[in-house]
Design an enzyme around this catalytic site. Sequence first.
Site, PDB file in Angstrom:
ATOM      1  N   HIS A 114      38.571   8.047  12.080  1.00  0.00           N
ATOM      2  CA  HIS A 114      39.901   7.497  12.407  1.00  0.00           C
ATOM      3  C   HIS A 114      39.818   6.134  13.092  1.00  0.00           C
ATOM      4  O   HIS A 114      40.844   5.469  13.249  1.00  0.00           O
ATOM      5  CB  HIS A 114      40.679   8.458  13.316  1.00  0.00           C
ATOM      6  CG  HIS A 114      41.046   9.753  12.664  1.00  0.00           C
ATOM      7  ND1 HIS A 114      41.719   9.809  11.456  1.00  0.00           N
ATOM      8  CD2 HIS A 114      40.826  11.046  13.036  1.00  0.00           C
ATOM      9  CE1 HIS A 114      41.903  11.078  11.120  1.00  0.00           C
ATOM     10  NE2 HIS A 114      41.360  11.850  12.056  1.00  0.00           N
ATOM     11  N   ASP A 150      37.020  15.609   5.222  1.00  0.00           N
ATOM     12  CA  ASP A 150      37.703  16.081   6.437  1.00  0.00           C
ATOM     13  C   ASP A 150      39.176  16.303   6.078  1.00  0.00           C
ATOM     14  O   ASP A 150      39.730  15.588   5.238  1.00  0.00           O
ATOM     15  CB  ASP A 150      37.571  15.009   7.526  1.00  0.00           C
ATOM     16  CG  ASP A 150      38.079  15.473   8.881  1.00  0.00           C
ATOM     17  OD1 ASP A 150      37.246  15.801   9.743  1.00  0.00           O
ATOM     18  OD2 ASP A 150      39.317  15.494   9.080  1.00  0.00           O
ATOM     19  N   HIS A 152      41.722  15.596   7.625  1.00  0.00           N
ATOM     20  CA  HIS A 152      42.580  14.475   8.037  1.00  0.00           C
ATOM     21  C   HIS A 152      42.196  13.213   7.265  1.00  0.00           C
ATOM     22  O   HIS A 152      41.002  12.989   7.001  1.00  0.00           O
ATOM     23  CB  HIS A 152      42.434  14.246   9.549  1.00  0.00           C
ATOM     24  CG  HIS A 152      42.769  15.443  10.368  1.00  0.00           C
ATOM     25  ND1 HIS A 152      41.797  16.273  10.917  1.00  0.00           N
ATOM     26  CD2 HIS A 152      43.970  15.982  10.695  1.00  0.00           C
ATOM     27  CE1 HIS A 152      42.400  17.267  11.569  1.00  0.00           C
ATOM     28  NE2 HIS A 152      43.706  17.116  11.450  1.00  0.00           N
ATOM     29  N   ASP A 230      37.329  20.905   8.855  1.00  0.00           N
ATOM     30  CA  ASP A 230      38.619  21.393   9.336  1.00  0.00           C
ATOM     31  C   ASP A 230      39.614  21.699   8.217  1.00  0.00           C
ATOM     32  O   ASP A 230      40.755  22.055   8.490  1.00  0.00           O
ATOM     33  CB  ASP A 230      39.224  20.427  10.376  1.00  0.00           C
ATOM     34  CG  ASP A 230      39.028  18.970  10.009  1.00  0.00           C
ATOM     35  OD1 ASP A 230      38.612  18.683   8.861  1.00  0.00           O
ATOM     36  OD2 ASP A 230      39.282  18.102  10.867  1.00  0.00           O
TER      37      ASP A 230
HETATM   38 ZN   LIG Z   1      39.717  16.130  10.917  1.00  0.00          ZN
END
Ligand SMILES: [Zn+2]
Length: 286
Positions: A114, A150, A152, A230
């Site tokens: 991120h 991931d 996200h 995740d």
């Molecule tokens: Zn994540």
Amino acid sequence: MKIITDIRCAEFSSPGHPESPGRILAALDALKSQDTLPLAWAEPLPVEDASLFLAHSPEHLQRLDIPFDLDADTPAYPQIAEHARRAVGGALQALQSARAGEMSFSLMRPPGHHATRDRAMGFCYLNSIAIAALAARAAGFQRVAVLDFDVHHGNGTEDILLDKPGCAFFSIHQHPCYPGTGLADRGWNCFNFPVPPGAPRLEYRAILEKALARLKAYQPGLVAVSAGFDAFSNDPLAEGSLEAEDFHWLGDSVRRLAVPALSILEGGYSDELPQLILAYLSGLAG
Ligand SMILES: [Zn+2]
């Protein structure tokens, strides 16, 4: 299979924060107590500022030394710049292994995908995978692909690699979900594969397959994997539906690309994280 780690990555924590030292400690226990997968161990490489500047601005590095939280999710831990730098060193050690034809996994924290060029966010401070991809380009790889599974969106990696020559980014992630980006492709080289929250497992797998086919068509000379766990069905942070055998399949798929590859840990917050990492590594090892 080489595991890259440094126990100092378990030295920072914040009460109740899901990105905790226990993630690494439990995975280390599981890796050390199993005997089906032969492992070699290595430490992160030392990291020069010049490597960080491949992906980040000098102002961003200075900001990491200021003891104020970077956002609500991203605390200003003591020495966080050094911790994040060691995680980058893990990715660079993994790149060195990949160049030597060896599969490797960097088991370090904090995660990185991120972190944008100018901003720490979402538990991430320095973007290890983007730095490794750009370092691979500098080392002579013509085409480098980053695969990010991931749950996200790897918004930071996209921000850094957008329209960079010789780099392409392939992200499969839940949308809507944090950080809210990744609904459409960007530039000529950032390919996003959103998955609706709660999508059935087979639908998630089909989207992963589509992303892998797109990646393969790019014909990369090296694949750098942001391995987040995740999207697992039992993860507390999202609504993915993947099971351990899907992470095994992902590892197997990366191996079958038959090009040098490196993987680093991003997210993954369930108690099953060690088993998911092992499943991925067994797939990678073949
Ligand atoms: Zn994540």
